[in-house]
Design a protein around this motif. Structure first.
Motif, PDB file in Angstrom:
ATOM      1  N   ASP A 119       1.053  -1.412  -2.531  1.00 14.92           N
ATOM      2  CA  ASP A 119       1.604  -1.784  -3.827  1.00 14.92           C
ATOM      3  C   ASP A 119       0.532  -2.485  -4.664  1.00 14.92           C
ATOM      4  OD1 ASP A 119       3.631  -2.062  -5.792  1.00 14.92           O
ATOM      5  OD2 ASP A 119       4.058  -4.092  -5.094  1.00 14.92           O
ATOM      6  N   CYS A 120      -0.198  -3.403  -4.064  1.00 13.32           N
ATOM      7  CA  CYS A 120      -1.263  -4.122  -4.767  1.00 13.32           C
ATOM      8  C   CYS A 120      -2.363  -3.167  -5.218  1.00 13.32           C
ATOM      9  CB  CYS A 120      -1.870  -5.198  -3.868  1.00 13.32           C
ATOM     10  SG  CYS A 120      -0.736  -6.516  -3.442  1.00 13.32           S
ATOM     11  N   SER A 122      -2.104   0.062  -5.796  1.00 13.83           N
ATOM     12  CA  SER A 122      -1.634   0.951  -6.864  1.00 13.83           C
ATOM     13  C   SER A 122      -1.554   0.191  -8.190  1.00 13.83           C
ATOM     14  CB  SER A 122      -0.298   1.595  -6.514  1.00 13.83           C
ATOM     15  OG  SER A 122       0.732   0.641  -6.471  1.00 13.83           O
ATOM     16  N   ARG A 123      -1.203  -1.073  -8.148  1.00 12.53           N
ATOM     17  CA  ARG A 123      -1.189  -1.884  -9.378  1.00 12.53           C
ATOM     18  C   ARG A 123      -2.606  -2.018  -9.934  1.00 12.53           C
ATOM     19  NH1 ARG A 123       2.857  -6.932  -8.033  1.00 12.53           N
ATOM     20  NH2 ARG A 123       4.675  -5.654  -7.545  1.00 12.53           N
TER      21      ARG A 123
END
Length: 137
Positions: A119-120, A122-123
């Protein structure tokens, strides 16, 4: 957070412990790792901050990191030692706990850690794409 039968060693000074005796270690850049700690919240096990190397170390179940291949992270190889700070040392300048080991356990579920890190990442990728688009405009 996973429980473990063997507690981390207690000491008033840092100790070197072999990886994959009772855990595997996942090493992540400090910036990425701090974002993952925030995402994991109470699901986060113990995490060591090494400001001199600008990395965070997570402990996961032994053998669970054998196929780890997430970008910008690495599993410490079998036989590699990691320095364990005193149990309640929460500030530097050297290695210290950003999340102290607790009574309930100190291992992080590797699937939860991987999901938080993905998630990090992709952010980060999305922010970099946005910056590139702004530069072209």
């Amino acid at each position: 957070m996973l429980n473990t039968r063997e507690p981390l060693p207690t000491s008033t000074s840092s100790t070197s412990q072999a990886v994959r005796v009772t855990w595997d270690t996942i090493r992540v850049s400090r910036g990425l790792g701090l974002a993952a700690v925030a995402i994991l919240g109470p699901r986060c096990g113990a995490v060591i901050d090494d400001p001199r190397s600008d990395v965070l170390d997570w402990f996961v179940a032994p053998g669970s990191a054998a196929s780890w291949s997430l970008t910008d992270t690495r599993a410490l190889p079998s036989g590699r030692n990691t320095v364990i700070p005193p149990l309640r040392l929460t500030h530097g300048p050297g290695r210290h706990w950003i999340v102290c080991p607790g009574e309930e356990g100190w291992l992080t579920d590797i699937r939860a850690l991987e999901a938080a890190l993905e998630d990090c990442l992709s952010r980060e990728a999305g922010q970099n794409e946005d910056l590139g688009a702004e530069a072209e405009a």
